[in-house]
Design a protein around this motif. Structure first.
Motif, PDB file in Angstrom:
ATOM      1  N   GLU A 293      -9.605   2.912   8.186  1.00  0.00           N
ATOM      2  CA  GLU A 293     -10.117   3.689   7.193  1.00  0.00           C
ATOM      3  C   GLU A 293     -11.328   4.735   7.373  1.00  0.00           C
TER       4      GLU A 293
ATOM      5  N   TYR B 112      -2.560   3.631  10.511  1.00  0.00           N
ATOM      6  CA  TYR B 112      -3.863   4.064  10.453  1.00  0.00           C
ATOM      7  C   TYR B 112      -4.693   5.161  11.457  1.00  0.00           C
TER       8      TYR B 112
ATOM      9  N   LEU C 203      -3.853  -1.750   1.619  1.00  0.00           N
ATOM     10  CA  LEU C 203      -5.621  -1.851   0.278  1.00  0.00           C
ATOM     11  C   LEU C 203      -5.845  -2.180  -0.565  1.00  0.00           C
TER      12      LEU C 203
END
Length: 437
Positions: free
Chosen positions: A36, A82, A332
């Motif tokens: 991230e 991602y 997450l």
């Protein structure tokens, strides 16, 4: 078991390994979010507007190689949650010891445009991984982290045995305000109980990951998903530059292993003439790239297919270690929980250090240094180490910073040993009071 012995072990481990464990907890909390953070720092490399059709992956690989004639292909990293782009990863034909390179070429899958290039070893993402996994110490950093995992495991178990009975009579969450030592003691016990399972899992998996190479060698064990072709159809030079049709490879993956989302396509360079494809299967809780498909370079036929869901308990236990250590299997929310628990564990080490300082301050000089000053010095020292190492890493990659850190680690250890031996020698040579009288 003797409670006094347990206390000595717990106290000794907390005193001599507490700072290391706290450091690992803090860096581990940050390392949880490497993907991230990398995406946020490098949107020009990882984010593109998605379209319905992609260009040829084969042409993209050839384009990356043509732009870097001094490098050979290592692997192709495919898009995932991602990362939207193709990452063509290269290695230099001539490696440099002090300036190692792992080159990444990011390509827009929908236009074929090269978005940018970088040395992965100079990225902040790699810094976060290396500072946690091996302290940025090149020689034995990973093994030191593994030993710290063993120390955390013993500390967790001894703490439970020491304070388990106490917690039965002490309300969970009750913090007495009598003095700093008692207040921190209650916080220490409360956090220890609250993070008991988490610390146990992190300790066991951390010890395994850090000492894995030695443990596997001792047990004469190979990677469960490994596939080795003992005959070598090609020379190393020919294998390295063997032309491949990556679009056909993607089609073969869909035919042979449709449930796997491919993450990496890695051709061999040792003469085996193989194509290793690693990936994930939705719903699994195992280490990334556990599942594997192996194709022959000559005709793209399947030689090996490894789905972890179809394997025995031993294989599943092997590949669950890293995913459980980093909470890398439930998105997450689980990472945020791991981050919170990791910071709690860091404070567990800190509170133990405070308790020790409070308990021993009367034994020291008449004007002992305030605990807040001691903690501030340690905190600033740790922060300075992180910042300086990060700056060096972002500018020089892994080689020079690792050399500096390695010299500091072993230099400091050598000074500590010499100092300790000197103190012991002086104590032995100093005459006792009875002899002087």
């Amino acid at each position: 078991m003797d409670t006094k012995l347990l206390w000595r072990i717990h106290n000794w481990l907390g005193l001599y390994t507490g700072v290391v464990i706290a450091f690992l907890c803090i860096t581990g909390a940050a390392a949880l979010f490497r993907p991230e953070i990398d995406r946020a720092l490098n949107p020009h490399l990882t984010k593109v507007e998605k379209q319905s059709k992609t260009v040829s992956l084969t042409e993209a690989v050839n384009k990356a190689l043509a732009a870097n004639p001094d490098k050979n292909l290592f692997e192709v990293e495919l898009p995932k949650a991602y990362v939207d782009t193709w990452n063509i990863r290269l290695k230099p034909k001539e490696a440099q010891d002090l300036y190692p390179m792992f080159w990444e070429v990011y390509i827009n899958p929908y236009t074929g445009e090269i978005l940018g290039q970088r040395n992965y070893f100079e990225s902040f993402s790699y810094y976060l991984r290396n500072i946690h996994v091996r302290f940025y110490e090149a020689e034995y950093g990973r093994q030191i982290v593994g030993l710290a995992g063993i120390a955390l495991l013993i500390s967790t178990l001894t703490g439970f045995l020491i304070y388990g009975k106490f917690m039965k009579t002490h309300a969970f969450g009750e913090i007495r305000k009598k003095n700093t030592r008692i207040t921190q003691g209650d916080i220490h016990k409360m956090i220890g109980v609250a993070t008991l399972v988490f610390n146990f899992v992190i300790a066991v998996t951390g010890a395994w990951l850090g000492l894995q190479a030695y443990l596997m060698q001792a047990a004469d064990m190979e990677l469960p998903n490994s596939y080795i072709r003992h005959e070598k159809p090609l020379s190393k030079a020919d294998d390295t530059v063997f032309p491949l049709d990556y679009d056909l490879i993607m089609n073969r993956i869909q035919e042979e292993f449709p449930e796997m989302q491919p993450w990496n396509i890695r051709p061999t360079t040792n003469g085996e003439a193989l194509i290793h494809i690693y990936g994930n299967v939705k719903g699994q809780t195992y280490e990334r790239r556990t599942n594997k498909l192996v194709l022959d370079k000559a005709d793209y036929r399947q030689l090996h297919r490894y789905n972890i869901s179809e394997q025995d308990f031993g294989d599943k236990l092997f590949f669950v270690q890293e995913s459980f250590h980093f909470g890398d299997f439930a998105g997450l929310p689980l990472k945020l929980l791991y981050c919170f628990l990791a910071l709690c564990s860091a404070y567990l080490s800190l509170s133990g250090f405070i308790i020790y300082l409070e308990r021993t301050k009367k034994q020291k000089a008449s004007n002992p240094q305030p605990i807040s000053t001691t903690l501030t010095k340690w905190s600033l020292g740790m922060l300075s180490f992180l910042v300086v190492t990060a700056i060096l890493s972002m500018h020089y990659g892994i080689g020079i910073p690792s050399l500096i850190v390695t010299s500091l680690v072993y230099g400091s250890l050598l000074i500590f040993i010499i100092k300790s031996l000197g103190i012991m020698l002086l104590r032995k040579l100093k005459p006792s009071k009875s002899l002087r009288s």
